[in-house]
Each structure stands twice: as structure tokens, then as C-alpha cells.
Motif scaffolding. Structure first.
Motif, PDB file in Angstrom:
ATOM      1  N   LYS A  57       0.930  -1.639  -0.001  1.00  0.00           N
ATOM      2  CA  LYS A  57       0.178   0.064   0.187  1.00  0.00           C
ATOM      3  C   LYS A  57       1.117   1.589   0.143  1.00  0.00           C
ATOM      4  CE  LYS A  57      -4.120  -2.159   2.202  1.00  0.00           C
ATOM      5  NZ  LYS A  57      -4.052  -2.842   0.961  1.00  0.00           N
ATOM      6  N   LYS A  60      -1.009   3.252  -4.981  1.00  0.00           N
ATOM      7  CA  LYS A  60      -2.125   3.131  -5.242  1.00  0.00           C
ATOM      8  C   LYS A  60      -2.513   3.294  -6.610  1.00  0.00           C
ATOM      9  CE  LYS A  60      -4.229   3.880  -0.848  1.00  0.00           C
ATOM     10  NZ  LYS A  60      -4.894   4.230   0.039  1.00  0.00           N
ATOM     11  N   SER A 128       1.920   6.828  -0.627  1.00  0.00           N
ATOM     12  CA  SER A 128       0.929   6.881   0.458  1.00  0.00           C
ATOM     13  C   SER A 128       2.010   7.964   1.548  1.00  0.00           C
ATOM     14  CB  SER A 128       1.495   5.258   1.608  1.00  0.00           C
ATOM     15  OG  SER A 128       2.927   5.409   1.271  1.00  0.00           O
ATOM     16  N   LYS A 129       1.684   8.291   2.833  1.00  0.00           N
ATOM     17  CA  LYS A 129       2.892   9.517   3.653  1.00  0.00           C
ATOM     18  C   LYS A 129       3.912   9.138   3.306  1.00  0.00           C
ATOM     19  CE  LYS A 129      -0.944  11.544   5.399  1.00  0.00           C
ATOM     20  NZ  LYS A 129      -1.538  12.678   5.003  1.00  0.00           N
TER      21      LYS A 129
END
Length: 164
Positions: A57, A60, A128-129
Motif C-alpha cells: 500500500k 495505489k 502513501s505518506k
């Protein structure tokens, strides 16, 4: 779902354009087998890397082709990036290392800004971060150099076998 239609159409148009470009690109310059090897090596490693990133993840792709079947971005993994790699390898086929790296930065930087724009302004890609812009930029540069090194090594082995 209608708000995503323009983005889906953009992906379909990019696929069509890429299909129009890829065949003449591969057949344009000899040795054709080198460009097929570059394409297959790049596409194969793209799938492995992208599968890993999407499973964790880190990346995405909310809008993608064949989204019910694949979590990865097939258009980028199988078409856009391998085509880019063929162009880069054809452009730098006879160059010395310093020029090879310079040409890579010249080609990679505009492509990276397109992805950065897509990440910020569309639903085509979502980082993602943990993932920052420089991860993408230097990953593409590193992967392109590895592919360039791979085909260079194959050419060197082939030349040395011919001279024996």
C-alpha cells in the motif's frame, strides 16, 4: 463514477497512442532483438516492483485499466515505461557513461513531472505518506540505468562470444 470517465478516457487514449508508437519504435533501429529484450526486461521487472509496492500500500492506482483484475497500473508497467526505456536505450546506444546518465536525466525529468502532476491533480496514482516524490524520481532513474546496464552487458557478452 462519471467523474472518473475523463481520466479513464485519458488512459485509453494513452494506450492507443503507445500502441501506435511501440511497433515502429522497435522495428526502426537494429538490432531489433535488443529492443525486444529491453522491453521484456523492463516490463517484467516493473510488474514485480509494482506488485510489491501496491501490496504494501505504498502506491495505489484508484483509476486504472482492468481495475477488477489487477491492482497495478498495467498501462505504465507494460506499455508507457517500457516504451520510454526503448527510446532512451536507442538514444544512448553508442554513448559513454557520463552522456548516458545526462540523457537519462533529460528524459526522466519531464516524465517525472507528468507523474507528479497526475499524483496531485488526478486519481490515477496515489502515494502513501511514506512515499515521497524523490522516491519515484530516483527509482525511475535507477531502474532505467539497471536496464541500460543489463542490455549493455548482453551486448558485451555477445561481442566477446563472436570474437572467440
Amino acid at each position: 463514477m462519471k467523474k472518473y470517465q475523463p481520466q479513464k478516457r485519458l488512459l485509453q487514449a494513452m494506450l492507443g497512442l503507445n500502441l501506435l508508437i511501440i511497433i515502429p519504435l522497435i522495428l526502426r533501429k537494429h538490432p531489433i532483438k535488443d529492443w525486444v529484450i529491453v522491453y521484456l526486461f523492463n516490463a517484467g521487472t516493473n510488474i514485480i516492483i509494482d506488485n510489491s509496492l501496491t501490496k504494501k500500500k505504498i502506491v495505489k492506482y484508484p483509476i486504472r485499466l482492468l481495475s477488477k483484475v489487477y491492482d497495478t497500473h498495467l498501462l505504465f508497467d507494460y506499455f508507457l515505461y517500457p516504451t520510454f526505456t526503448i527510446l532512451y536505450n536507442q538514444w544512448s546506444v553508442k554513448d559513454k557513461p557520463f552522456i548516458i546518465i545526462g540523457k537519462l536525466f533529460l528524459m526522466t525529468t519531464p516524465a517525472f513531472f507528468i507523474e507528479l502532476l497526475a499524483e496531485r491533480k488526478t486519481d490515477l496514482v496515489d502515494w502513501s505518506k511514506k512515499w515521497k516524490w524523490y522516491h519515484t524520481y530516483f527509482s525511475i532513474i535507477s531502474k532505467s540505468l539497471i536496464t541500460r546496464l543489463f542490455i549493455g552487458l548482453l551486448r558485451w557478452v555477445e561481442r566477446s562470444q563472436r570474437s572467440d
